[in-house]
Design a protein around this motif. Sequence first.
Motif, mmCIF file in Angstrom:
data_model
loop_
_atom_site.group_PDB
_atom_site.id
_atom_site.type_symbol
_atom_site.label_atom_id
_atom_site.label_comp_id
_atom_site.label_asym_id
_atom_site.label_seq_id
_atom_site.Cartn_x
_atom_site.Cartn_y
_atom_site.Cartn_z
ATOM 1 N N GLN A 14 20.682 7.712 -46.558
ATOM 2 C CA GLN A 14 19.134 7.305 -46.445
ATOM 3 C C GLN A 14 18.939 6.151 -45.937
ATOM 4 O OE1 GLN A 14 18.593 8.154 -50.760
ATOM 5 N NE2 GLN A 14 17.803 10.329 -50.342
ATOM 6 N N GLN A 15 19.596 5.034 -46.318
ATOM 7 C CA GLN A 15 19.272 3.729 -45.830
ATOM 8 C C GLN A 15 19.308 3.589 -44.432
ATOM 9 O OE1 GLN A 15 21.354 0.883 -48.108
ATOM 10 N NE2 GLN A 15 19.805 -0.852 -47.888
ATOM 11 N N ARG A 16 20.364 4.151 -44.100
ATOM 12 C CA ARG A 16 20.704 3.957 -42.406
ATOM 13 C C ARG A 16 19.631 4.976 -41.673
ATOM 14 N NH1 ARG A 16 25.175 2.285 -39.820
ATOM 15 N NH2 ARG A 16 24.962 0.771 -41.766
ATOM 16 N N GLY A 18 14.600 5.144 -38.528
ATOM 17 C CA GLY A 18 13.274 5.701 -38.374
ATOM 18 C C GLY A 18 13.326 7.180 -38.513
ATOM 19 N N TYR A 19 14.312 7.838 -39.095
ATOM 20 C CA TYR A 19 14.255 9.320 -39.120
ATOM 21 C C TYR A 19 14.035 9.422 -40.526
ATOM 22 C CZ TYR A 19 17.537 9.445 -35.309
ATOM 23 O OH TYR A 19 17.915 9.396 -33.642
ATOM 24 N N TYR A 20 13.942 9.007 -41.466
ATOM 25 C CA TYR A 20 13.908 9.129 -42.892
ATOM 26 C C TYR A 20 12.507 8.278 -43.366
ATOM 27 C CZ TYR A 20 14.848 9.630 -47.748
ATOM 28 O OH TYR A 20 14.663 9.846 -49.232
ATOM 29 N N LYS A 21 11.779 9.032 -44.010
ATOM 30 C CA LYS A 21 10.448 8.217 -44.525
ATOM 31 C C LYS A 21 10.431 8.198 -46.284
ATOM 32 C CE LYS A 21 8.299 7.559 -40.392
ATOM 33 N NZ LYS A 21 9.732 7.969 -39.548
ATOM 34 N N LEU A 23 26.524 7.945 -37.741
ATOM 35 C CA LEU A 23 25.527 6.946 -38.361
ATOM 36 C C LEU A 23 26.269 5.771 -38.771
ATOM 37 C CD1 LEU A 23 24.382 9.260 -41.306
ATOM 38 C CD2 LEU A 23 22.932 8.015 -40.088
ATOM 39 N N GLY A 24 27.542 5.567 -38.159
ATOM 40 C CA GLY A 24 28.341 4.177 -38.278
ATOM 41 C C GLY A 24 28.486 3.896 -39.806
#
Lengths: 453, 224
Positions: free
Chosen positions: B42-44, B49-52, B90-91
């Motif tokens: 979620q943090q990544r 900018g994908y997750y709000k 996502l690295g």
Amino acid sequence: MRRWIIPVVIGLLALAAAGSWGYNQRLANRNLENFLNNKYQRAFFDMTAQVQNIEVLLSKSMVAADPRLDSTLLMDIRQQAAFAQSNLGQLPLNDALSGRTAKFLTQVGDYADSLSKQVGKGGSIDAKHWEALNSLYQQSMELNQELQGMQYKVAQNNFYFGELVRQVRKNLQNNPDNLAQSDFQVLDQRMQRYPALIYDGPFSEHLERTEPRDLSGLAEVGPGEAQHKALSFIDGKQGVDYQAAVTGSAEGRIPAYRVEVSPAGGSDSEKYVMDISKKGGKLVWMINSRPVGNQSIDINAARQKALDFLKNSGFGDMKATYFQRHENSATFNFAALQNGVVLYPDLIKVTVALDNGEITGAETSGYLMSHRRRDLPAAGISREQAMAELNQRLQARGGNLVLIPLGSEEEKLAYEFQGRLGEDNYLIYVNALDGREENVLKLIESPDGTLTM
Amino acid sequence: MVFAVPCLLALFAAMILMRGLAAAQGTVLYWGSSGNEVSSVQQRLSQWGYYKGPVDGVYGYETFRAVQNFQRNNGLPQDGVVGRATREALGLSSPDNAPAVSRGAVTDRGDTTLLARVIEGEAADESLQGKIAVGAVILNRTKSAAFPRTISGVIFQDHAFESISNGQAYRPLTQQSIQAAQMALSGYDPTGGALFFWNPYKPVSSWIWSRNIVTQIGNHVFAR
């Protein structure tokens, strides 16, 4: 007419080739010399800065009143002294030129270390310590002044250290008396003037004069008796006649006769060489350098052989602590016992050849230096109470009473716990009087034995 | 020889690949998963900018949509599940399978070798006790205030050992030198605490004769 031209051209070409080769060599040589000089200069300038820091920190520690600040300052002194010593070690100076300076740096660091531990335990800097700090401060000032003077010369002459290297090398070979001409020699003599520094740390000067305690009060033995004793220590073959001869002496911490024991008609490699103390005729060390064949006895049998050897050689009750294998020999470590308490300062090493279980080496100087009957205090806390002091992450077991050396003179009665965290094993020592954790050792196990760090 | 190089390269590539596979065996995250790993996903995603939504470690609708969007932009199958490929994109390295406290890599092998080198260089023709004695002098120096405290410090001190200065020490080690180094390290000291040794038949500085001579072993005089 043209005949002479070819040899001349060849000659000129050869000359040009040799010249360019020589020039390249000279360049490479100068590059290397520059590189070395730069390294020396870095070490020297770093050291000067660190000695300056030591001076400042020492003076601060004399005026600071809060023990916490003192503790920080002392740790900084220790660190700066260690750096300075490491840099001094990189300069092209031998021990004749830098020995006393190195000793000063070690003692400053060591003294700061032992004092900061005292402060950490709630002690304070009393008048005696203050005097010692003051004396160290005076010495550091003088060292600093000398180094500043030298720094000026180094800054003027880029090849100062290169010349020093040449000078030292020449002097060592030809005329050693000129050694005193060097700036560093002057500096070292200046440091020599200061009185011995006496405190609790391992580098305190009074420790260099300790006597073997186990031998105190024992009578001197003559060379004849030493030979007789030597024969009783060896683990020779049955039915072979051994002869002992005193071949020299050793005047170290434990004055001793050097005795060689060889089988009649045997080869040189079967010879035992050992030191027998002049006082009391005890074994100091023994080495037999015969080649050892393939292993035929196991470690437990070898340990038993070593224990038998100790008993027959007059060393009382001892406990095997750990062992190390090298090739087909094993060296066992033993510590003395007193009423079941393991005395870790009193150590003996015994080497056993694993091909036939013969004792091929022994070393007892640790034991001879420190063994005596101790007045052991009664434990102030129970084993369970001590165990409760351990880090809860550890899986701990054990809890025998042991005497451990702290610093160089101090000894503490402690509970010894074996702790396990993840894959790693530790030994933890909890003071049996006040429950303070005194030491943690990490055990490093390898196929060759166990190492403690 | 010409074929050996590509062979080696292939071997290396295979090793790296296998290591990659072994390392990427993390857990698969999907709608309904929860925990620290979800939080880091979620943090990544929110950094990029994908997750709000909140970084709460619960794989809900918002996270699902964010993962799908991320997968579309990165050419991955849009299944909304964080598997190996998505995790790598996502690295995020896979969670560490190693225990919290790893086994150390501490040995005394380096010290033994260094000590054996000087012994070989200085005392190759001496008896075993003569070799141990040279090792003991080096160890005594590390305990003396006037010398560096480490074995390497003592050995590489300038002008300390001739065999180090002239390269004699870099010869193949013999078994006896290694054994002598080990015995010296385990505490044998035939020199009674000596700090210096020299060959009396060679020219040496007269300064060194002013030291207190302890004993002689073979061709070396030992002094404190």
